[in-house]
Design a protein around this motif. Sequence first.
Motif, PDB file in Angstrom:
ATOM      1  N   SER A  57     -12.544   2.400   1.240  1.00 59.03           N
ATOM      2  CA  SER A  57     -11.141   2.808   1.149  1.00 59.03           C
ATOM      3  C   SER A  57     -10.225   1.637   0.806  1.00 59.03           C
ATOM      4  O   SER A  57      -9.024   1.692   1.069  1.00 59.03           O
ATOM      5  N   LEU A  58     -10.784   0.596   0.203  1.00 60.36           N
ATOM      6  CA  LEU A  58      -9.972  -0.566  -0.132  1.00 60.36           C
ATOM      7  C   LEU A  58      -8.996  -0.293  -1.276  1.00 60.36           C
ATOM      8  O   LEU A  58      -8.146  -1.142  -1.576  1.00 60.36           O
ATOM      9  N   ASN A  59      -9.127   0.856  -1.899  1.00 60.73           N
ATOM     10  CA  ASN A  59      -8.118   1.248  -2.892  1.00 60.73           C
ATOM     11  C   ASN A  59      -6.808   1.665  -2.229  1.00 60.73           C
ATOM     12  O   ASN A  59      -5.772   1.808  -2.887  1.00 60.73           O
ATOM     13  N   ARG A  60      -6.831   1.848  -0.895  1.00 58.06           N
ATOM     14  CA  ARG A  60      -5.639   2.213  -0.138  1.00 58.06           C
ATOM     15  C   ARG A  60      -5.147   1.006   0.659  1.00 58.06           C
ATOM     16  O   ARG A  60      -5.936   0.169   1.102  1.00 58.06           O
ATOM     17  N   TYR A  61      -3.833   0.943   0.870  1.00 58.59           N
ATOM     18  CA  TYR A  61      -3.290  -0.132   1.687  1.00 58.59           C
ATOM     19  C   TYR A  61      -3.734   0.029   3.134  1.00 58.59           C
ATOM     20  O   TYR A  61      -3.943   1.145   3.617  1.00 58.59           O
ATOM     21  N   PRO A  62      -3.852  -1.099   3.861  1.00 56.03           N
ATOM     22  CA  PRO A  62      -4.262  -1.021   5.270  1.00 56.03           C
ATOM     23  C   PRO A  62      -3.128  -0.525   6.149  1.00 56.03           C
ATOM     24  O   PRO A  62      -1.976  -0.406   5.709  1.00 56.03           O
ATOM     25  N   ASP A  63      -3.452  -0.224   7.392  1.00 54.65           N
ATOM     26  CA  ASP A  63      -2.442   0.131   8.392  1.00 54.65           C
ATOM     27  C   ASP A  63      -1.520  -1.068   8.584  1.00 54.65           C
ATOM     28  O   ASP A  63      -1.907  -2.078   9.157  1.00 54.65           O
ATOM     29  N   ARG A  64      -0.291  -0.969   8.095  1.00 48.73           N
ATOM     30  CA  ARG A  64       0.590  -2.124   8.161  1.00 48.73           C
ATOM     31  C   ARG A  64       1.051  -2.427   9.574  1.00 48.73           C
ATOM     32  O   ARG A  64       1.562  -3.515   9.853  1.00 48.73           O
ATOM     33  N   GLU A  65       0.878  -1.476  10.499  1.00 47.77           N
ATOM     34  CA  GLU A  65       1.212  -1.717  11.900  1.00 47.77           C
ATOM     35  C   GLU A  65       0.005  -2.164  12.714  1.00 47.77           C
ATOM     36  O   GLU A  65       0.126  -2.444  13.907  1.00 47.77           O
TER      37      GLU A  65
END
Length: 370
Positions: A57-65
């Motif tokens: 799922s590295l095509n998606r941004y990580p949980d920024r929180e």
Amino acid sequence: MSWPPLREELRGVAPYGAPQLSLEQAPVQLNVNENPYGPSQAVVDDVAASVAAVAGSLNRYPDREFTELRGALADYLHHEAGVRVDPAQVWAANGSNEVMLQLLQAFGGPGRTAVSFAPTYSMYPEYARDSLTTYVVGRREADFSFDLAEAERVVAEHRPSVVLLPSPNNPTGTALPHEVIGTLCELVGDGGVVVIDEAYAEFRRAGTPSALELLPAHRNLVVTRTMSKAFALAGARLGYLAAAPEICDALRVVRLPYHLSAVTQATALAALRHRDELLGKVAELRGERDALVAWLRERGLSVAPSDANFVLFGEFADRERVWQHLLDQGVLIRVTGPEGWLRVSVGTPEEMAAFRSALVHATAPQEIAP
């Protein structure tokens, strides 16, 4: 005009960094306070599996929180220091260096002042410089203990918005008593924050408390930690802090978007699941440190009492010569701190034996400064 068009105050400045040599050049590396014991295969396998789980799922941004990680770090602090903090009081970044820089970006800046007390961590003035914050340095006592009267004078004169203090102190290894921290928080008041840098807290001696205990009493107190040292996770770059939720909220304003990658979060969570194992060598390293302090003193050297995984010792008439002689024998330590002093990280028993042997060959009694 000189090229490139660099900010004038940065011209001619050398980048920060301790000597980084290969194992062939220096088989015994005791200069950057790393944990000498690497992770077990079980930890390696868990980190690898955790990273593999997010790789798809590295095509998606990580949980920024980084919600799960904040909860795990809060749980760890309760386990390690006996202090309960809410996950909303925890903030993390890429090493405690980025945590510190974010604090200066949020609470420092043009027209504001950051204060520390030398000898202290050599990166503090660089954080101030990079955030366009005025940097003022007070002094410690000759034995490296904290001079509260000097601190009162400096705070009254400069009214800092940020006070930066390592405990245990780097490069001396000395820890701050609660009385000093509490008094500083009261002196600074709501006009600033007091940052206690506990990068080496897990190595503190029995009976030395953590500044985390003072968080409920002082909303302007910030306590920073790292997973680079005791956790043996220097290569992962994960630092964090505990503070009032309002301080964490302020750091959201200056952070870069999605600053903690999914890979970093997965690696840190895996390491926290193995905290007992990764911290299992801490007691052994404390014992090596205390034995080293005793040995150095037996040789007639001055040694700062240490609550960290390193020891500052001296005083040498020519510390550069001693450092080079050690390196010639394959032992790399650090030239840092006041003139005449050297700092050595605590390593394995074999590494410490190599250091002791090299130091005996590198020094003669007449080379120790009177």
